[in-house]
Design a protein around this motif. Structure first.
Motif, PDB file in Angstrom:
ATOM      1  N   SER A  61      43.637  -2.917  -8.150  1.00 27.52           N
ATOM      2  CA  SER A  61      44.268  -1.982  -7.396  1.00 27.52           C
ATOM      3  C   SER A  61      43.277  -0.680  -6.825  1.00 27.52           C
ATOM      4  O   SER A  61      43.561  -0.359  -6.458  1.00 27.52           O
ATOM      5  N   THR A  89      38.270  -0.612  -3.671  1.00 25.40           N
ATOM      6  CA  THR A  89      38.278  -0.639  -2.484  1.00 25.40           C
ATOM      7  C   THR A  89      37.060  -1.058  -1.234  1.00 25.40           C
ATOM      8  O   THR A  89      36.369  -2.163  -1.894  1.00 25.40           O
ATOM      9  N   ARG A  90      37.913  -1.964  -0.784  1.00 21.60           N
ATOM     10  CA  ARG A  90      37.040  -3.126   0.096  1.00 21.60           C
ATOM     11  C   ARG A  90      36.807  -2.709   1.310  1.00 21.60           C
ATOM     12  O   ARG A  90      37.013  -1.567   1.595  1.00 21.60           O
ATOM     13  N   VAL A  91      35.290  -2.724   0.611  1.00 21.86           N
ATOM     14  CA  VAL A  91      34.203  -2.378   2.484  1.00 21.86           C
ATOM     15  C   VAL A  91      33.846  -3.827   2.882  1.00 21.86           C
ATOM     16  O   VAL A  91      33.697  -5.080   2.527  1.00 21.86           O
ATOM     17  N   THR A  92      34.069  -4.124   4.063  1.00 21.36           N
ATOM     18  CA  THR A  92      33.862  -5.153   4.641  1.00 21.36           C
ATOM     19  C   THR A  92      32.411  -5.307   5.636  1.00 21.36           C
ATOM     20  O   THR A  92      32.723  -4.418   7.159  1.00 21.36           O
ATOM     21  N   LEU A 102      33.022  -2.038   7.977  1.00 16.15           N
ATOM     22  CA  LEU A 102      34.754  -1.526   8.153  1.00 16.15           C
ATOM     23  C   LEU A 102      35.532  -0.795   6.363  1.00 16.15           C
ATOM     24  O   LEU A 102      34.533  -1.914   5.202  1.00 16.15           O
ATOM     25  N   ILE A 103      35.482  -0.009   6.036  1.00 16.64           N
ATOM     26  CA  ILE A 103      36.337   0.540   4.775  1.00 16.64           C
ATOM     27  C   ILE A 103      37.037   1.059   4.284  1.00 16.64           C
ATOM     28  O   ILE A 103      37.847   1.543   5.042  1.00 16.64           O
ATOM     29  N   GLU A 104      38.297   0.463   3.365  1.00 14.10           N
ATOM     30  CA  GLU A 104      39.585   0.431   3.464  1.00 14.10           C
ATOM     31  C   GLU A 104      39.588   2.760   2.900  1.00 14.10           C
ATOM     32  O   GLU A 104      38.915   2.796   1.996  1.00 14.10           O
ATOM     33  N   GLY A 105      40.322   3.710   3.926  1.00 13.02           N
ATOM     34  CA  GLY A 105      40.202   3.943   3.779  1.00 13.02           C
ATOM     35  C   GLY A 105      41.142   4.811   2.773  1.00 13.02           C
ATOM     36  O   GLY A 105      41.972   4.486   2.246  1.00 13.02           O
ATOM     37  N   ARG A 115      42.279   8.010   7.456  1.00 12.77           N
ATOM     38  CA  ARG A 115      43.172   7.251   8.060  1.00 12.77           C
ATOM     39  C   ARG A 115      42.431   5.491   7.105  1.00 12.77           C
ATOM     40  O   ARG A 115      41.650   5.960   5.771  1.00 12.77           O
ATOM     41  N   PHE A 116      43.120   4.519   7.176  1.00 13.21           N
ATOM     42  CA  PHE A 116      43.879   3.886   6.243  1.00 13.21           C
ATOM     43  C   PHE A 116      42.613   2.564   6.477  1.00 13.21           C
ATOM     44  O   PHE A 116      42.035   1.692   5.393  1.00 13.21           O
ATOM     45  N   VAL A 117      41.723   2.532   7.443  1.00  9.65           N
ATOM     46  CA  VAL A 117      40.618   1.702   7.551  1.00  9.65           C
ATOM     47  C   VAL A 117      39.492   2.687   8.586  1.00  9.65           C
ATOM     48  O   VAL A 117      40.235   3.284   9.461  1.00  9.65           O
TER      49      VAL A 117
END
Length: 86
Positions: free
Chosen positions: A8, A11-14, A22-25, A41-43
């Motif tokens: 949890s 942080t997800r980075v795509t 793309l980074i989860e914000g 922002r959330f992404v």
């Protein structure tokens, strides 16, 4: 320091092909000149090509510029052809 085993807290980075990262914000990005910019922002789409007019955020400017395909250079009239390649 967060527990790296706690999913949890990750942080997800795509990384997208020919597009933004793309980074989860929310995120803070430190620029090469030391400035810090923030997005709640959330992404968040971070520009990877530096063509964005809103750098470091991606504004899809990369879509308007097509990279030349060296394999097709011979088919395009007036295209430069490397004389060292036979």
């Amino acid at each position: 320091m967060p527990n790296v085993n706690d999913e949890s807290s990750l942080t997800r980075v795509t990384i997208t092909r020919d597009g933004p990262i793309l980074i989860e914000g929310p995120v803070e990005v430190v620029l090469d000149d030391g400035r810090v910019v923030r997005s709640d922002r959330f992404v968040v789409a971070v520009c990877a090509c530096r063509r964005s007019h809103k750098y470091p955020w991606c504004d899809t400017s990369h879509r308007r510029r097509v990279r030349p395909d060296p394999a097709r250079a011979e088919e395009v009239p007036g295209a430069a052809v490397d004389p060292h390649v036979s």
